[in-house]
Design a protein around this motif. Structure first.
Motif, PDB file in Angstrom:
ATOM      1  N   ASN A  51     -47.771 -19.868 -28.606  1.00 47.66           N
ATOM      2  CA  ASN A  51     -48.662 -20.263 -29.689  1.00 47.66           C
ATOM      3  C   ASN A  51     -49.931 -19.438 -29.612  1.00 47.66           C
ATOM      4  N   ILE A  52     -50.427 -19.058 -30.757  1.00 47.16           N
ATOM      5  CA  ILE A  52     -51.691 -18.333 -30.806  1.00 47.16           C
ATOM      6  C   ILE A  52     -52.685 -19.230 -31.516  1.00 47.16           C
ATOM      7  N   GLN A  53     -53.851 -19.437 -30.880  1.00 45.31           N
ATOM      8  CA  GLN A  53     -54.850 -20.337 -31.450  1.00 45.31           C
ATOM      9  C   GLN A  53     -55.568 -19.666 -32.605  1.00 45.31           C
ATOM     10  N   ASP A  54     -56.172 -20.502 -33.413  1.00 42.39           N
ATOM     11  CA  ASP A  54     -56.969 -20.025 -34.531  1.00 42.39           C
ATOM     12  C   ASP A  54     -58.116 -19.145 -34.020  1.00 42.39           C
ATOM     13  N   GLY A  55     -58.236 -17.958 -34.538  1.00 41.20           N
ATOM     14  CA  GLY A  55     -59.335 -17.069 -34.177  1.00 41.20           C
ATOM     15  C   GLY A  55     -59.135 -16.326 -32.870  1.00 41.20           C
ATOM     16  N   GLU A  56     -57.993 -16.531 -32.251  1.00 38.09           N
ATOM     17  CA  GLU A  56     -57.759 -15.914 -30.957  1.00 38.09           C
ATOM     18  C   GLU A  56     -57.325 -14.443 -31.092  1.00 38.09           C
ATOM     19  N   PHE A  57     -57.665 -13.629 -30.106  1.00 42.25           N
ATOM     20  CA  PHE A  57     -57.223 -12.227 -30.064  1.00 42.25           C
ATOM     21  C   PHE A  57     -56.171 -12.106 -28.963  1.00 42.25           C
ATOM     22  N   VAL A  58     -54.920 -11.983 -29.373  1.00 37.74           N
ATOM     23  CA  VAL A  58     -53.828 -11.939 -28.402  1.00 37.74           C
ATOM     24  C   VAL A  58     -53.244 -10.527 -28.356  1.00 37.74           C
ATOM     25  N   ASP A 103     -58.961  -9.982 -46.509  1.00 37.07           N
ATOM     26  CA  ASP A 103     -59.418 -11.229 -45.930  1.00 37.07           C
ATOM     27  C   ASP A 103     -58.230 -12.109 -45.545  1.00 37.07           C
ATOM     28  N   PRO A 104     -57.350 -11.580 -44.701  1.00 32.76           N
ATOM     29  CA  PRO A 104     -56.103 -12.278 -44.404  1.00 32.76           C
ATOM     30  C   PRO A 104     -56.288 -13.377 -43.367  1.00 32.76           C
ATOM     31  N   ALA A 105     -55.275 -14.176 -43.186  1.00 29.95           N
ATOM     32  CA  ALA A 105     -55.304 -15.211 -42.164  1.00 29.95           C
ATOM     33  C   ALA A 105     -55.024 -14.614 -40.793  1.00 29.95           C
ATOM     34  N   LEU A 106     -54.378 -13.449 -40.778  1.00 33.13           N
ATOM     35  CA  LEU A 106     -53.905 -12.898 -39.515  1.00 33.13           C
ATOM     36  C   LEU A 106     -53.920 -11.369 -39.569  1.00 33.13           C
ATOM     37  N   PHE A 107     -54.542 -10.779 -38.538  1.00 30.75           N
ATOM     38  CA  PHE A 107     -54.493  -9.324 -38.392  1.00 30.75           C
ATOM     39  C   PHE A 107     -53.360  -8.953 -37.450  1.00 30.75           C
ATOM     40  N   LEU A 108     -52.604  -7.928 -37.809  1.00 26.28           N
ATOM     41  CA  LEU A 108     -51.583  -7.424 -36.898  1.00 26.28           C
ATOM     42  C   LEU A 108     -51.898  -5.959 -36.612  1.00 26.28           C
ATOM     43  N   PHE A 109     -51.938  -5.609 -35.340  1.00 28.22           N
ATOM     44  CA  PHE A 109     -52.235  -4.224 -34.959  1.00 28.22           C
ATOM     45  C   PHE A 109     -51.055  -3.665 -34.181  1.00 28.22           C
ATOM     46  N   ILE A 153     -63.232  -2.607 -33.003  1.00 25.96           N
ATOM     47  CA  ILE A 153     -62.208  -3.539 -33.498  1.00 25.96           C
ATOM     48  C   ILE A 153     -62.472  -4.936 -32.969  1.00 25.96           C
ATOM     49  N   LYS A 154     -62.781  -4.971 -31.679  1.00 24.29           N
ATOM     50  CA  LYS A 154     -63.027  -6.267 -31.044  1.00 24.29           C
ATOM     51  C   LYS A 154     -64.230  -6.966 -31.704  1.00 24.29           C
ATOM     52  N   ALA A 155     -65.300  -6.180 -31.933  1.00 24.44           N
ATOM     53  CA  ALA A 155     -66.509  -6.757 -32.519  1.00 24.44           C
ATOM     54  C   ALA A 155     -66.235  -7.251 -33.927  1.00 24.44           C
ATOM     55  N   LEU A 210     -65.449 -11.585 -37.912  1.00 24.45           N
ATOM     56  CA  LEU A 210     -64.690 -12.196 -38.995  1.00 24.45           C
ATOM     57  C   LEU A 210     -64.004 -13.479 -38.548  1.00 24.45           C
ATOM     58  N   GLY A 211     -63.800 -13.607 -37.251  1.00 22.72           N
ATOM     59  CA  GLY A 211     -63.155 -14.802 -36.729  1.00 22.72           C
ATOM     60  C   GLY A 211     -61.696 -14.932 -37.126  1.00 22.72           C
ATOM     61  N   THR A 212     -61.075 -13.800 -37.450  1.00 22.04           N
ATOM     62  CA  THR A 212     -59.681 -13.830 -37.884  1.00 22.04           C
ATOM     63  C   THR A 212     -58.750 -13.739 -36.675  1.00 22.04           C
ATOM     64  N   THR A 213     -57.706 -14.545 -36.681  1.00 21.24           N
ATOM     65  CA  THR A 213     -56.698 -14.467 -35.632  1.00 21.24           C
ATOM     66  C   THR A 213     -56.102 -13.056 -35.606  1.00 21.24           C
TER      67      THR A 213
END
Lengths: 293, 297, 348
Positions: free
Chosen positions: C26-33, C152-158, C177-179, C184-187
């Motif tokens: 599970n990935i939490q809201d706003g988390e950077f995994v 302005d998506p719900a989820l960024f994928l890199f 990217i991290k900053a 933005l607080g986007t997952t």
């Protein structure tokens, strides 16, 4: 296919349909028809045909004239392929080397690509004209009574020369681009390892060009077999008589002038088999080519 | 070191040897260029002479006075070698064949290549082979049955009959397939995430991306279509459908006539037949060379 | 913003190759995994399944509590940054960034405003009318980011977004990217094979190997308490020293030496002993002899490469340490010792 293709069904079918329809009507249907009619003897007046089995084929293979034409086709193809490749390679190597005027040379050496084979054949008629042609005079100065359209060997020579001339540009373009794609670093490494330019060419450049040369070999054989039709037709001035001709010309002659539908179809099928063999050969080379590059 | 004295003459000789070699290269290239240039150039100079001179003396090196006259006659005089058409009409037919063939081929083969490369189709492999088998058999091999097919369809002496059967070979599809395969996968994926469906991706991304490729293939196909000879010879018996290259046959036949034929006029027409494809190839040679060498790999 | 749940996700390709074995996380809201692992470990496949570019063979994928297994990528409310950026080469920067919005039928004026905002955020304003070919690698990377941000998506994928950049730019973009993600607080789910990127950027790291999750944890947990020999050797540069040893009820002995060290667990039998190079001290009275073969000067510290009992071994010392090539002794910090099962590779 791409790894993430679209899943749509009707769109690709609609996209493919025009191509498939044209191919079905103008390729598969005629090819099947040729195969079928090669087993029939057509009434000369077009009133019907009788099944004759493999007669068309056996009479073809027993026909001395056909054998002679096949032999000429082979000799013609070998000569055209060899000379056009050799001259083009020489010119490409030089054009790749010079710095000044490289682009001008490239243009001058490739533009003949755009000239139609029958036009090339027509130019040939002018150069090999029986009374005034400069090439005729050239050969006569060696004591050869050169008569285009009369002397079998003279006509054959003219055909080979015109066909070679017309094919040089394509080979030149491919050889030049092949040479230019050899990495600079490889050439520089070779310069350090070998001080002889000739040695460098045969030991480094030529092996790296081998894939291009193999590919061109097939292209040139195909050209000599099929695309020279216009040149041959022009140089014999529409009078086959005793003149040399290729297998494709014979198909045309028997089918359209001689109305020998079955025989012509059988010849078509023989040619198809020949091309198939060539293609299989080509695919095997292409496979090997992948390992080269 | 002892070597230095020995090396000195070699160093001074070095540039000179290279210069001789360069001159040799240029000599070979100039001879080669002459070999390629001379025949059409002589045709041009000869076309500027009157028929009698040409008939008696053959090719002419110098320019004569009749260039304009011969070209005018070739382009606008009905008669000459054929009784019903003039050069202008043949020129137009050549353009119709060249452009019609090139455009038709590009549209049809681009669509087919797109379907084969970008869709998950169960019969994609089958379609691929059905289409690519046609690469094996050039029109010349199956000329007679193809002619029969056209005749049965009643398409002789039509532009459709002239153009469409020539399209029935997969060369264009093969070119575009190779090109599409080289387009990065991620582009289609990015487009999918950007909400572009298959049609939108084709129109918005893939077609604009293929512009250079399309131009290159257009040039190759235009020249190919323009230079067609055997097929037009069979399909068009009505002279108003003659192309210039098809008309060459008439020119050639005129040469075999016993009386003095209109040589200058014939040559003028042959030159007109060369000009459009040559101009295109020369002016767009970068695209053309790129298309030819890259797509065949 | 959304959380992401993977339940029993499996990927088997039509050719039978199983790229991803049963996976849950599970990935939490706003988390950077960060998904990290060597090439072919299935990390990209996982990401592409989340993006919808790859079918999910089995299992349930939820983005923001919505099952999206069969939802089209465009409708998953995600944005993706590709390794080669996948910019549309014939479109200007402006059009590249706005293309996704245009396809959603957004009015032109609104698109323009959003593109301007994104461009400002990424310092791209002056390049808006250029084409990708006229940009540097770093600028292209920014455009790819802009294309993701503007939606302005719900989820960024890199997908390995930095691997085409040179080292200096990579360090800079890593921070940017991290900053940006923080702001933005986007997952975000980020795939890389570079363990430095994983360590520096992630809130949580998922280490993958051969289609299996080896370990999930914060960078610190992963680094100090690797769950397996694989994680221990993959994460950290230089990697953890791994040498053969014998454990015997609370004590451990490196093969070939008599000296005993207190073992963290009471195990018996052969084990693989792991210790980070910085958890070792050079000590002439130490219990383990160490032969230094090569001295690597790194400025801030030095690496001593050599052997312990014939097994390769690396020690990190401070820049002022007067280390020399030759024989010496070392002491291993007892609380930094990790023991791994020789058979399974798992931590004991």
């Amino acid at each position: 296919m791409k790894r993430a293709g679209f899943d749509n069904i009707w769109l690709p079918v609609a996209l493919l349909l025009p191509q498939l329809m044209i191919i079905a009507i103008f390729f598969y249907w005629p090819a099947a028809w040729a195969l079928q009619s090669s087993f029939f003897l057509q009434d000369p007046f077009g009133f019907g045909s009788t099944f004759v089995g493999a007669d068309n084929y056996t009479s073809l293979l027993g026909n001395n004239q056909y054998k002679r034409i096949a032999w000429f086709t082979i000799v013609f193809s070998v000569l055209v392929t060899f000379f056009s490749l050799a001259i083009a390679l020489l010119l490409a190597v030089k054009a790749d080397k010079v710095i000044r005027g490289a682009k001008t040379y490239r243009t001058l050496l490739m533009w003949v690509y755009a000239i139609a084979p029958p036009v090339a054949g027509f130019l040939g008629i002018l150069f090999f004209d029986q009374s005034t042609g400069p090439m005729t005079k050239f050969f006569q100065s060696f004591g050869w009574d050169f008569k285009l359209g009369v002397d079998y060997n003279a006509t054959a020579t003219a055909m080979v020369i015109a066909a070679v001339w017309k094919q040089i540009p394509v080979n030149f373009i491919f050889f030049l681009s092949g040479l230019q794609s050899i990495p600079r670093s490889v050439r520089e490494a070779a310069m350090i390892d070998n001080r002889s330019a000739t040695g460098r060419f045969w030991q480094v450049t030529f092996p790296l060009l081998a894939p291009t040369a193999f590919f061109l070999l097939i292209i040139n054989i195909t050209y000599a077999l099929f695309d020279t039709f216009g040149i041959i037709d022009a140089l014999m001035k529409g009078e086959p008589g005793n003149n040399p001709m290729t297998l494709v010309y014979k198909v045309y002659l028997d089918g359209f002038r001689g109305n020998d539908l079955g025989g012509s179809s059988a010849q078509s099928v023989v040619l198809m088999v020949l091309v198939l063999v060539l293609t299989v050969f080509q695919f095997r080379l292409v496979e090997r080519r992948i390992h080269y590059t | 070191m002892a070597d230095t004295t020995l090396e000195t003459p070699a160093v001074t000789q070095h540039p000179r040897r290279i210069r001789w070699e360069t001159i040799g290269d240029h000599v070979v290239l100039i001879l080669g260029s002459l070999l390629m240039m001379m025949p059409p150039l002589l045709a041009l100079t000869t076309a500027s002479h009157d028929a009698v001179t040409i008939h008696r003396e053959g090719l002419q090196l110098a320019l004569g006075d009749d260039l304009g006259k011969n070209f005018h006659a070739a382009m606008f005089e009905k008669g000459g070698f054929t009784q019903t058409v003039d050069g202008t009409l043949m020129l137009m037919n050549s353009f119709i064949l060249g452009i019609g063939f090139a455009v038709g081929k590009i549209i049809i083969s681009m669509m087919a290549a797109y379907a084969i490369v970008y869709f998950r189709l169960r019969f994609a492999t089958l379609a691929f082979w059905v289409i690519f088998t046609t690469l094996l058999l050039p029109l010349e091999v199956r000329i007679l049955p193809s002619y029969e097919a056209i005749q049965k369809l009643g398409l002789t002496n039509t532009y459709t009959g002239l153009i469409v059967p020539l399209i029935a070979s997969a060369t264009g599809t093969f070119f575009f397939r190779q090109f599409f395969m080289s387009v990065p996968e991620e582009l289609a994926e990015a487009a999918r995430i950007d909400g572009a469906g298959p049609w939108k991706f084709f129109v918005d991304i893939l077609v604009p991306l293929s512009r250079t490729m399309i131009a290159a293939i257009f040039i190759i196909m235009f020249v190919f279509g323009w230079n067609q000879y055997l097929w037009p010879t069979l399909i068009t018996t009505d002279e108003s459908f003659f192309t210039l290259v098809r008309g060459i046959k008439q020119i050639v036949l005129s040469y075999t006539d016993s009386q003095i034929p209109e040589h200058g006029q014939a040559l003028a027409l042959a030159i007109v037949a060369m000009i459009p494809p040559v101009v295109i190839v020369v002016f767009f040679q970068n695209w053309f060379v790129k298309g030819l060498t890259e797509s065949d790999k | 913003m959304a959380q992401v749940n993977l339940e029993g996700i499996i990927k088997v390709y039509p050719n039978g190759h199983q790229a991803v074995e049963t996976t849950n996380f599970n990935i939490q809201d706003g988390e950077f995994v960060v998904l990290v692992g060597p090439s072919g470990c299935g990390k990209s496949t996982l990401l592409r399944m989340i993006a919808g570019l790859e079918d999910i063979t089995e299992g349930t994928l939820k983005i923001g509590n919505r099952v999206v297994n069969d939802v089209d990528p465009a409708d998953r409310d995600i944005a993706m940054v590709f390794q080669n950026y996948a910019l549309y080469p014939h479109m200007t920067v402006r059009k590249n960034i706005g293309y996704g919005l245009k396809n959603r039928g957004m009015p032109a004026a609104e698109i323009d405003a959003k593109v301007q905002d994104a461009a400002k955020m990424l310092n791209l304003t002056e390049y808006l009318d250029r084409k990708p070919a006229q940009l540097s690698g770093g600028q292209r990377q920014r455009v790819a980011m802009g294309r993701a941000v503007v939606r302005d998506p719900a989820l960024f994928l890199f997908d390995e977004p930095l691997s085409n950049l040179d080292a200096k730019l990579r360090n800079q973009m890593r921070i940017e990217i991290k900053a940006l993600q923080r702001r933005l607080g986007t997952t975000a789910v980020y795939v890389t094979h570079d363990q430095v990127e994983a360590m520096t950027m992630a809130d949580r790291i998922i280490v993958l190997s051969e289609g299996r999750i080896e370990q999930i944890g914060t960078p610190s947990e992963i680094y100090h308490n690797p769950a397996s020999i694989f994680v221990a050797s993959f994460m950290g540069a230089p990697p953890m020293n791994l040498i053969e040893a014998q454990a015997d009820q609370g004590q451990v002995r490196i093969n070939g030496y008599d000296g005993l060290m207190p073992a963290p667990k009471s195990v018996i039998g052969p084990v693989t002993l792991g210790i980070r190079p910085e958890d070792i001290e050079l000590d002439s009275r130490g219990s383990v002899p160490f032969r230094v073969d090569i001295l690597e000067e790194l400025g801030a510290h030095r690496l001593l490469h050599g052997a312990v009992g014939g097994q390769p071994f690396t020690v990190m010392v401070g820049k002022d340490h007067s280390a020399r090539i030759g024989e010496t002794h070392i002491t291993l910090k007892p609380d930094a010792l990790r023991l791994f099962d020789v058979e399974t590779g798992k931590v004991l």
